[in-house]
Design a protein around this motif. Sequence first.
Motif, PDB file in Angstrom:
ATOM      1  N   VAL A   1       0.841  -1.210   0.000  1.00  0.00           N
ATOM      2  CA  VAL A   1       0.000   0.000   0.000  1.00  0.00           C
ATOM      3  C   VAL A   1       0.872   1.255   0.000  1.00  0.00           C
ATOM      4  O   VAL A   1       0.564   2.237  -0.683  1.00  0.00           O
ATOM      5  CB  VAL A   1      -0.973  -0.003   1.203  1.00  0.00           C
ATOM      6  CG1 VAL A   1      -1.606   1.370   1.413  1.00  0.00           C
ATOM      7  CG2 VAL A   1      -2.047  -1.071   1.023  1.00  0.00           C
ATOM      8  N   ASP A   2       1.971   1.228   0.737  1.00  0.00           N
ATOM      9  CA  ASP A   2       2.848   2.396   0.834  1.00  0.00           C
ATOM     10  C   ASP A   2       3.456   2.794  -0.510  1.00  0.00           C
ATOM     11  O   ASP A   2       3.920   3.921  -0.673  1.00  0.00           O
ATOM     12  CB  ASP A   2       3.971   2.151   1.843  1.00  0.00           C
ATOM     13  CG  ASP A   2       3.476   2.203   3.274  1.00  0.00           C
ATOM     14  OD1 ASP A   2       2.362   2.707   3.523  1.00  0.00           O
ATOM     15  OD2 ASP A   2       4.213   1.721   4.167  1.00  0.00           O
ATOM     16  N   ARG A   3       3.428   1.907  -1.481  1.00  0.00           N
ATOM     17  CA  ARG A   3       3.984   2.200  -2.803  1.00  0.00           C
ATOM     18  C   ARG A   3       3.012   2.967  -3.703  1.00  0.00           C
ATOM     19  O   ARG A   3       3.402   3.449  -4.759  1.00  0.00           O
ATOM     20  CB  ARG A   3       4.395   0.914  -3.504  1.00  0.00           C
ATOM     21  CG  ARG A   3       5.488   0.176  -2.771  1.00  0.00           C
ATOM     22  CD  ARG A   3       5.760  -1.162  -3.400  1.00  0.00           C
ATOM     23  NE  ARG A   3       6.607  -1.937  -2.511  1.00  0.00           N
ATOM     24  CZ  ARG A   3       7.459  -2.830  -2.917  1.00  0.00           C
ATOM     25  NH1 ARG A   3       7.590  -3.106  -4.185  1.00  0.00           N
ATOM     26  NH2 ARG A   3       8.184  -3.484  -2.039  1.00  0.00           N
ATOM     27  N   LEU A   4       1.736   3.040  -3.287  1.00  0.00           N
ATOM     28  CA  LEU A   4       0.727   3.725  -4.102  1.00  0.00           C
ATOM     29  C   LEU A   4       0.896   5.237  -4.043  1.00  0.00           C
ATOM     30  O   LEU A   4       1.206   5.795  -2.982  1.00  0.00           O
ATOM     31  CB  LEU A   4      -0.681   3.397  -3.602  1.00  0.00           C
ATOM     32  CG  LEU A   4      -1.205   1.990  -3.800  1.00  0.00           C
ATOM     33  CD1 LEU A   4      -2.554   1.836  -3.095  1.00  0.00           C
ATOM     34  CD2 LEU A   4      -1.345   1.675  -5.283  1.00  0.00           C
TER      35      LEU A   4
ATOM     36  N   ASP B   1     -11.401   5.479  -6.441  1.00  0.00           N
ATOM     37  CA  ASP B   1     -12.531   4.573  -6.288  1.00  0.00           C
ATOM     38  C   ASP B   1     -12.271   3.337  -7.138  1.00  0.00           C
ATOM     39  O   ASP B   1     -12.223   3.417  -8.362  1.00  0.00           O
ATOM     40  CB  ASP B   1     -13.829   5.259  -6.712  1.00  0.00           C
ATOM     41  CG  ASP B   1     -15.064   4.437  -6.417  1.00  0.00           C
ATOM     42  OD1 ASP B   1     -14.966   3.194  -6.334  1.00  0.00           O
ATOM     43  OD2 ASP B   1     -16.147   5.039  -6.292  1.00  0.00           O
ATOM     44  N   CYS B   2     -12.109   2.198  -6.486  1.00  0.00           N
ATOM     45  CA  CYS B   2     -11.831   0.934  -7.176  1.00  0.00           C
ATOM     46  C   CYS B   2     -13.052   0.019  -7.171  1.00  0.00           C
ATOM     47  O   CYS B   2     -12.942  -1.169  -7.487  1.00  0.00           O
ATOM     48  CB  CYS B   2     -10.648   0.226  -6.514  1.00  0.00           C
ATOM     49  SG  CYS B   2      -9.096   1.100  -6.669  1.00  0.00           S
ATOM     50  N   GLY B   3     -14.201   0.556  -6.790  1.00  0.00           N
ATOM     51  CA  GLY B   3     -15.414  -0.233  -6.799  1.00  0.00           C
ATOM     52  C   GLY B   3     -15.557  -1.185  -5.623  1.00  0.00           C
ATOM     53  O   GLY B   3     -16.332  -2.135  -5.686  1.00  0.00           O
ATOM     54  N   GLN B   4     -14.819  -0.953  -4.549  1.00  0.00           N
ATOM     55  CA  GLN B   4     -14.911  -1.789  -3.356  1.00  0.00           C
ATOM     56  C   GLN B   4     -16.096  -1.348  -2.495  1.00  0.00           C
ATOM     57  O   GLN B   4     -16.683  -0.304  -2.721  1.00  0.00           O
ATOM     58  CB  GLN B   4     -13.628  -1.675  -2.543  1.00  0.00           C
ATOM     59  CG  GLN B   4     -12.406  -2.156  -3.278  1.00  0.00           C
ATOM     60  CD  GLN B   4     -11.154  -1.972  -2.437  1.00  0.00           C
ATOM     61  OE1 GLN B   4     -11.209  -1.690  -1.256  1.00  0.00           O
ATOM     62  NE2 GLN B   4     -10.014  -2.137  -3.067  1.00  0.00           N
ATOM     63  N   PHE B   5     -16.426  -2.141  -1.474  1.00  0.00           N
ATOM     64  CA  PHE B   5     -17.497  -1.774  -0.544  1.00  0.00           C
ATOM     65  C   PHE B   5     -17.297  -0.352  -0.024  1.00  0.00           C
ATOM     66  O   PHE B   5     -18.244   0.410   0.105  1.00  0.00           O
ATOM     67  CB  PHE B   5     -17.537  -2.708   0.672  1.00  0.00           C
ATOM     68  CG  PHE B   5     -17.937  -4.123   0.387  1.00  0.00           C
ATOM     69  CD1 PHE B   5     -18.696  -4.471  -0.709  1.00  0.00           C
ATOM     70  CD2 PHE B   5     -17.552  -5.121   1.255  1.00  0.00           C
ATOM     71  CE1 PHE B   5     -19.069  -5.784  -0.941  1.00  0.00           C
ATOM     72  CE2 PHE B   5     -17.915  -6.446   1.046  1.00  0.00           C
ATOM     73  CZ  PHE B   5     -18.671  -6.772  -0.061  1.00  0.00           C
ATOM     74  N   PHE B   6     -16.065  -0.026   0.302  1.00  0.00           N
ATOM     75  CA  PHE B   6     -15.747   1.286   0.865  1.00  0.00           C
ATOM     76  C   PHE B   6     -14.912   2.106  -0.120  1.00  0.00           C
ATOM     77  O   PHE B   6     -14.067   2.882   0.269  1.00  0.00           O
ATOM     78  CB  PHE B   6     -15.089   1.108   2.238  1.00  0.00           C
ATOM     79  CG  PHE B   6     -15.996   0.375   3.182  1.00  0.00           C
ATOM     80  CD1 PHE B   6     -17.037   1.028   3.804  1.00  0.00           C
ATOM     81  CD2 PHE B   6     -15.851  -0.990   3.377  1.00  0.00           C
ATOM     82  CE1 PHE B   6     -17.910   0.348   4.634  1.00  0.00           C
ATOM     83  CE2 PHE B   6     -16.718  -1.685   4.204  1.00  0.00           C
ATOM     84  CZ  PHE B   6     -17.753  -1.007   4.833  1.00  0.00           C
ATOM     85  N   ARG B   7     -15.163   1.879  -1.378  1.00  0.00           N
ATOM     86  CA  ARG B   7     -14.661   2.580  -2.555  1.00  0.00           C
ATOM     87  C   ARG B   7     -13.153   2.420  -2.776  1.00  0.00           C
ATOM     88  O   ARG B   7     -12.745   1.732  -3.677  1.00  0.00           O
ATOM     89  CB  ARG B   7     -15.066   4.052  -2.523  1.00  0.00           C
ATOM     90  CG  ARG B   7     -16.587   4.223  -2.573  1.00  0.00           C
ATOM     91  CD  ARG B   7     -17.044   5.642  -2.340  1.00  0.00           C
ATOM     92  NE  ARG B   7     -16.627   6.231  -1.083  1.00  0.00           N
ATOM     93  CZ  ARG B   7     -17.148   5.960   0.107  1.00  0.00           C
ATOM     94  NH1 ARG B   7     -18.108   5.073   0.214  1.00  0.00           N
ATOM     95  NH2 ARG B   7     -16.723   6.568   1.180  1.00  0.00           N
ATOM     96  N   SER B   8     -12.348   3.026  -1.949  1.00  0.00           N
ATOM     97  CA  SER B   8     -10.911   3.112  -2.204  1.00  0.00           C
ATOM     98  C   SER B   8     -10.113   2.292  -1.191  1.00  0.00           C
ATOM     99  O   SER B   8     -10.655   1.791  -0.203  1.00  0.00           O
ATOM    100  CB  SER B   8     -10.484   4.579  -2.100  1.00  0.00           C
ATOM    101  OG  SER B   8     -10.696   5.049  -0.766  1.00  0.00           O
ATOM    102  N   VAL B   9      -8.809   2.220  -1.431  1.00  0.00           N
ATOM    103  CA  VAL B   9      -7.913   1.620  -0.445  1.00  0.00           C
ATOM    104  C   VAL B   9      -8.048   2.388   0.864  1.00  0.00           C
ATOM    105  O   VAL B   9      -8.205   1.800   1.934  1.00  0.00           O
ATOM    106  CB  VAL B   9      -6.452   1.608  -0.961  1.00  0.00           C
ATOM    107  CG1 VAL B   9      -5.476   1.238   0.143  1.00  0.00           C
ATOM    108  CG2 VAL B   9      -6.320   0.667  -2.162  1.00  0.00           C
ATOM    109  N   HIS B  10      -8.034   3.710   0.776  1.00  0.00           N
ATOM    110  CA  HIS B  10      -8.174   4.542   1.981  1.00  0.00           C
ATOM    111  C   HIS B  10      -9.488   4.260   2.694  1.00  0.00           C
ATOM    112  O   HIS B  10      -9.509   4.076   3.922  1.00  0.00           O
ATOM    113  CB  HIS B  10      -8.074   6.030   1.608  1.00  0.00           C
ATOM    114  CG  HIS B  10      -8.259   6.938   2.773  1.00  0.00           C
ATOM    115  ND1 HIS B  10      -7.274   7.173   3.701  1.00  0.00           N
ATOM    116  CD2 HIS B  10      -9.339   7.663   3.175  1.00  0.00           C
ATOM    117  CE1 HIS B  10      -7.725   8.003   4.624  1.00  0.00           C
ATOM    118  NE2 HIS B  10      -8.979   8.317   4.328  1.00  0.00           N
ATOM    119  N   GLY B  11     -10.582   4.220   1.952  1.00  0.00           N
ATOM    120  CA  GLY B  11     -11.888   3.964   2.561  1.00  0.00           C
ATOM    121  C   GLY B  11     -11.950   2.602   3.232  1.00  0.00           C
ATOM    122  O   GLY B  11     -12.529   2.455   4.315  1.00  0.00           O
TER     123      GLY B  11
END
Length: 172
Positions: free
Chosen positions: A25-28, A36-46
């Motif tokens: 994750v730290d490489r992003l 928004d990647c379409g996850q339940f909570f939208r993003s990695v951050h979410g």
Amino acid sequence: MDLHQHLKLMADYHRWAFDRLYAEVDRLSDADYRRDCGQFFRSVHGTLNHLLLVEHLWQARLAHTVFAASGLDAELETDRAALKRRLLDFATGWRAFVDALTPEQVAGDLAYVSLAGDAYELPYATLVLHVFNHATHHRGQVSIALVQLGQAAPVMDLPYFLNDLPRERLRG
């Protein structure tokens, strides 16, 4: 291995898996981290924010206190570095929490109220394991997002953690 020893092992695995996840994750870039990647909570951050919220929520329930939350998607931490620190500190803290459990707690039940106001009473140790299992589910979602964003998915399978342990830890 008895159930209390298994809870300790899973608490250690929980932190180990978060370390593995954050190595990728730290490489992003910040834009990808919040995309928004379409996850339940939208993003990695979410998704990571949701994990922090649920860690607070369940630890409060397990300690017979209340953590007030407006919903499972509430953002507890806007700052990326602060979220990482808080989530890793919380993941680390589960081991001390589990170490302090009495045999009666491990064998007992927990009565709690959901965010929707529904009352439940379920096996205490199973709910502790649920915290770790829940995080595994959402770490998997973050792994998918990482791949969608062109990063490597971290290896977080339990056997990799277990293979790094001294043999005596596997038997309690």
